[in-house]
Design a protein around this motif. Structure first.
Motif, PDB file in Angstrom:
ATOM      1  N   ALA A 144       0.836  -1.205   0.000  1.00 62.70           N
ATOM      2  CA  ALA A 144       0.000   0.000   0.000  1.00 62.70           C
ATOM      3  C   ALA A 144       0.870   1.254   0.000  1.00 62.70           C
ATOM      4  N   MET A 145       1.917   1.238   0.824  1.00 65.62           N
ATOM      5  CA  MET A 145       2.824   2.379   0.895  1.00 65.62           C
ATOM      6  C   MET A 145       3.568   2.564  -0.431  1.00 65.62           C
ATOM      7  N   GLU A 146       4.022   1.469  -1.024  1.00 64.87           N
ATOM      8  CA  GLU A 146       4.715   1.552  -2.306  1.00 64.87           C
ATOM      9  C   GLU A 146       3.789   2.077  -3.403  1.00 64.87           C
ATOM     10  N   SER A 147       2.519   1.715  -3.326  1.00 63.55           N
ATOM     11  CA  SER A 147       1.562   2.199  -4.327  1.00 63.55           C
ATOM     12  C   SER A 147       1.412   3.708  -4.252  1.00 63.55           C
ATOM     13  N   VAL A 148       1.202   4.233  -3.053  1.00 66.41           N
ATOM     14  CA  VAL A 148       1.014   5.685  -2.933  1.00 66.41           C
ATOM     15  C   VAL A 148       2.303   6.430  -3.269  1.00 66.41           C
ATOM     16  N   MET A 149       3.444   5.886  -2.882  1.00 68.15           N
ATOM     17  CA  MET A 149       4.707   6.531  -3.237  1.00 68.15           C
ATOM     18  C   MET A 149       4.981   6.408  -4.735  1.00 68.15           C
ATOM     19  N   GLN A 158       0.429   6.655 -16.885  1.00 69.15           N
ATOM     20  CA  GLN A 158      -0.192   5.328 -16.873  1.00 69.15           C
ATOM     21  C   GLN A 158       0.340   4.495 -15.716  1.00 69.15           C
ATOM     22  N   ARG A 159       1.618   4.638 -15.409  1.00 70.33           N
ATOM     23  CA  ARG A 159       2.204   3.938 -14.272  1.00 70.33           C
ATOM     24  C   ARG A 159       1.562   4.419 -12.966  1.00 70.33           C
ATOM     25  N   ALA A 160       1.372   5.728 -12.840  1.00 68.95           N
ATOM     26  CA  ALA A 160       0.715   6.278 -11.647  1.00 68.95           C
ATOM     27  C   ALA A 160      -0.713   5.743 -11.539  1.00 68.95           C
ATOM     28  N   SER A 161      -1.394   5.666 -12.663  1.00 68.06           N
ATOM     29  CA  SER A 161      -2.766   5.153 -12.682  1.00 68.06           C
ATOM     30  C   SER A 161      -2.808   3.683 -12.261  1.00 68.06           C
ATOM     31  N   ALA A 162      -1.845   2.897 -12.710  1.00 72.14           N
ATOM     32  CA  ALA A 162      -1.779   1.482 -12.319  1.00 72.14           C
ATOM     33  C   ALA A 162      -1.531   1.347 -10.817  1.00 72.14           C
ATOM     34  N   ASP A 163      -0.668   2.198 -10.261  1.00 71.60           N
ATOM     35  CA  ASP A 163      -0.428   2.175  -8.813  1.00 71.60           C
ATOM     36  C   ASP A 163      -1.689   2.568  -8.044  1.00 71.60           C
ATOM     37  N   LEU A 164      -2.445   3.502  -8.581  1.00 68.30           N
ATOM     38  CA  LEU A 164      -3.699   3.901  -7.944  1.00 68.30           C
ATOM     39  C   LEU A 164      -4.697   2.743  -7.953  1.00 68.30           C
ATOM     40  N   ASP A 165      -4.764   2.026  -9.065  1.00 66.95           N
ATOM     41  CA  ASP A 165      -5.641   0.849  -9.148  1.00 66.95           C
ATOM     42  C   ASP A 165      -5.229  -0.213  -8.126  1.00 66.95           C
TER      43      ASP A 165
END
Length: 122
Positions: free
Chosen positions: A41-46, A68-75
């Motif tokens: 979860a932390m890696e996703s937000v970072m 797109q990478r940021a969007s994938a992390d948000l998903d």
């Protein structure tokens, strides 16, 4: 300050709001889950922050891949938060709050993505 810069500032504020809520929340998860699910979860937000920051400084031709990478992390974060409710790590009220924060990031990020796809994503 240009309107485009203001849009990115709104994105960064939304990410900061999400991170400052998520970090202490994950810290309350059971110790055995923090190194796995909590860390993810932390890696996703970072990752969202990192990719959007790189996109801001990247040449126009490279912005889309970082957004797109940021969007994938948000998903990924959305999914992790749903799982956290199922595992009773996050209450329904907390999930509603997290969902609003995630939606705020998604709205800002989605707007920038659309702008870049249309060719005017400065």
């Amino acid at each position: 300050m240009s309107y485009k810069k203001f849009e990115q500032m709104a994105l960064y504020q939304a990410i900061e709001d999400l991170a400052t809520w998520l970090i202490p929340h994950v810290g309350h998860w059971p110790r055995w889950l923090r190194p796995t699910m909590g860390q993810q979860a932390m890696e996703s937000v970072m990752g969202i922050l990192r990719a959007s920051t790189i996109a801001y400084g990247a040449p126009h031709s490279h912005r889309l891949q970082y957004l797109q990478r940021a969007s994938a992390d948000l998903d990924s974060l959305r999914l992790l938060m749903r799982i956290s409710v199922t595992l009773h790590l996050t209450s329904h009220k907390q999930f509603e709050h997290a969902s609003r924060l995630i939606a705020g990031v998604g709205k800002q990020l989605g707007g920038w993505l659309r702008s870049v796809r249309q060719g005017d994503g400065d």
